[in-house]
Design an enzyme around this catalytic site. Structure first.
Site, PDB file in Angstrom:
ATOM      1  N   THR A 169       0.760  -1.620  -0.254  1.00 50.78           N
ATOM      2  CA  THR A 169      -0.078   0.270   0.481  1.00 50.78           C
ATOM      3  C   THR A 169       0.887   1.809   0.013  1.00 50.78           C
ATOM      4  OG1 THR A 169      -1.300  -1.281   1.305  1.00 50.78           O
ATOM      5  CG2 THR A 169      -2.138   1.316   1.550  1.00 50.78           C
ATOM      6  N   ARG A 197     -11.643  -9.546  -3.502  1.00 50.19           N
ATOM      7  CA  ARG A 197     -11.297  -9.008  -1.565  1.00 50.19           C
ATOM      8  C   ARG A 197     -11.208  -7.961  -1.639  1.00 50.19           C
ATOM      9  NH1 ARG A 197      -6.684  -6.298   0.301  1.00 50.19           N
ATOM     10  NH2 ARG A 197      -6.662  -7.614   2.963  1.00 50.19           N
ATOM     11  N   VAL A 198     -12.067  -7.303  -0.810  1.00 50.26           N
ATOM     12  CA  VAL A 198     -11.126  -5.785  -0.890  1.00 50.26           C
ATOM     13  C   VAL A 198     -10.273  -5.512   0.828  1.00 50.26           C
ATOM     14  CG1 VAL A 198     -12.053  -2.998  -0.819  1.00 50.26           C
ATOM     15  CG2 VAL A 198     -12.871  -4.670  -2.803  1.00 50.26           C
ATOM     16  N   GLY A 199      -9.275  -4.576   0.813  1.00 44.80           N
ATOM     17  CA  GLY A 199      -9.237  -4.977   2.453  1.00 44.80           C
ATOM     18  C   GLY A 199      -9.567  -3.267   2.633  1.00 44.80           C
ATOM     19  N   ASP A 200      -8.781  -2.297   3.812  1.00 42.01           N
ATOM     20  CA  ASP A 200      -8.513  -1.726   4.179  1.00 42.01           C
ATOM     21  C   ASP A 200      -9.061   0.172   3.718  1.00 42.01           C
ATOM     22  OD1 ASP A 200      -5.955  -2.092   4.827  1.00 42.01           O
ATOM     23  OD2 ASP A 200      -5.761   0.030   5.174  1.00 42.01           O
ATOM     24  N   THR A 219      -1.622   0.860   7.067  1.00 42.35           N
ATOM     25  CA  THR A 219      -1.445   0.178   6.127  1.00 42.35           C
ATOM     26  C   THR A 219      -1.232  -1.113   6.425  1.00 42.35           C
ATOM     27  OG1 THR A 219       0.106   0.271   4.640  1.00 42.35           O
ATOM     28  CG2 THR A 219       1.550   1.263   6.807  1.00 42.35           C
ATOM     29  N   GLY A 220      -1.255  -1.900   6.234  1.00 37.09           N
ATOM     30  CA  GLY A 220      -0.570  -3.631   7.100  1.00 37.09           C
ATOM     31  C   GLY A 220      -2.076  -4.344   6.171  1.00 37.09           C
ATOM     32  N   VAL A 221      -2.594  -5.082   7.660  1.00 37.37           N
ATOM     33  CA  VAL A 221      -2.931  -6.260   6.663  1.00 37.37           C
ATOM     34  C   VAL A 221      -4.720  -5.751   7.074  1.00 37.37           C
ATOM     35  CG1 VAL A 221      -4.445  -8.155   7.311  1.00 37.37           C
ATOM     36  CG2 VAL A 221      -1.298  -7.805   8.587  1.00 37.37           C
ATOM     37  N   GLY A 222      -4.768  -6.021   5.258  1.00 36.59           N
ATOM     38  CA  GLY A 222      -6.408  -4.752   5.560  1.00 36.59           C
ATOM     39  C   GLY A 222      -7.384  -5.372   6.751  1.00 36.59           C
TER      40      GLY A 222
HETATM   41  N1  GLY Z   1      -3.441  -2.935   3.015  1.00 36.27           N
HETATM   42  C1  GLY Z   1      -4.115  -2.698   2.032  1.00 36.27           C
HETATM   43  C2  GLY Z   1      -4.665  -4.140   1.719  1.00 36.27           C
HETATM   44  O1  GLY Z   1      -5.177  -5.181   2.412  1.00 36.27           O
HETATM   45  O2  GLY Z   1      -5.722  -4.179   0.891  1.00 36.27           O
END
Ligand code: GLY
Length: 310
Positions: A169, A197-200, A219-222
């Protein structure tokens, strides 16, 4: 007049990816992103957008041209813009028509009747606006994809590259000469993500937030950043009186305790120019520039590395 400030991140994670994304261009492009904001000091949205657009087109990050590939070997991108002074935002997800998703998100905010467009609708707007097309992923991305799909190594490497194990990201927060704030984010998501799939990153309050007093990018694990309402938590800590630095440190720690380490990093900026950078990961690309200061942008990747000019 307020001193304009730009701060950016180039993702948080294990930075295993720097084995194949090269560290020198990564650092150079973080500095270039800060410099790109300088031409737009009167408008925080344009400052943050210019910084993110530079990173999207560089191919050096997991955003825009450098976006990671999903389970089918395709790129689908997400992006968002928040305008602090009137609490407005635009977001896009599952975009394949353009690499310029931050500009697309701004167009959703400014030109559409909506706040969040996904998939075919977002792609149609990108085409209407003649935004630059997303072309085939480069050879380095395709090579990593083949390695990840490669039978025996797959399990081991998925552990490294999928959840947070990738330089992930890009984002920017900006303070303009009128004292106004904005936040912008852009990402390709996670390696081998499922279709759809969509993240944060495009989710207001999880990946980004801006109001009249503070702007935040996560930023990191969505999946964890959404479960933890990450950007909202940082903003709330600032509202409760913490400095951006203390707020980002606190929420990085809280998310590590609630979920897992190696899950989150933050940049935050207040209306009086205070900055915060913190992570619970092994690294987070980050840089800032108080526009015009002679030493130029200062940047770092590793947790205990001082921010300094290149
Ligand atoms: N932080 C970006 C995602 O997980 O998509």
């Amino acid at each position: 007049m307020t001193q304009a400030v730009i701060a950016i991140h180039g993702g948080a994670g294990s930075f295993e990816g720097l084995k194949w994304r090269q560290e020198a261009p990564f650092r150079e492009n973080m500095a270039l992103a800060c410099e790109a904001a300088a031409a737009h000091q009167g408008d925080a949205v344009e400052m943050a957008l210019a910084a993110v657009a530079q990173m999207e087109q560089s191919g050096a990050f997991n955003a825009g041209k450098g976006s990671v590939l999903n389970e089918n070997g395709d790129q689908y991108l997400d992006g968002a813009v928040a305008r602090g002074w009137d609490a407005n935002f635009g977001a896009v997800a599952h975009v394949s028509a353009t690499y310029s998703v931050a500009h697309l998100a701004k167009a959703v905010m400014e030109r559409s009747a909506h706040s969040f467009l996904v998939g075919a609708g977002a792609d149609a707007l990108a085409k209407d606006l003649n935004l630059p097309a997303l072309e085939l992923p480069n050879a380095a991305l395709q090579k990593v994809y083949r390695e990840l799909k490669d039978g025996e190594k797959q399990k081991e490497k998925l552990g490294t590259f999928s959840f947070g194990g990738e330089t992930d990201t890009v984002g920017a927060v900006a303070l303009d000469t009128q004292g106004r704030l904005a936040a912008v984010g852009s990402t390709g998501g996670t390696w081998l993500k499922a279709l759809g799939r969509v993240g944060d990153t495009p989710v207001l309050g999880s990946g980004f937030y801006a109001d009249t007093h503070r702007a935040v990018c996560a930023t990191g694990v969505g999946e964890i950043l959404m479960r933890g309402l990450a950007a909202t938590r940082v903003a709330q800590c600032c509202m409760d009186g913490l400095s951006p630095q203390k707020a980002t440190e606190k929420v990085s720690k809280v998310l590590a305790e609630m979920f897992e380490v190696d899950s989150a990093g933050f940049i935050a900026l207040s209306h009086d120019g205070q900055l915060g950078f913190a992570m619970n990961t092994k690294g987070m690309g980050r840089a800032f520039w108080r526009i015009g200061e002679a030493q130029g942008p200062q940047q770092a990747i590793w947790p205990h590395e001082d921010l300094k000019p290149l």
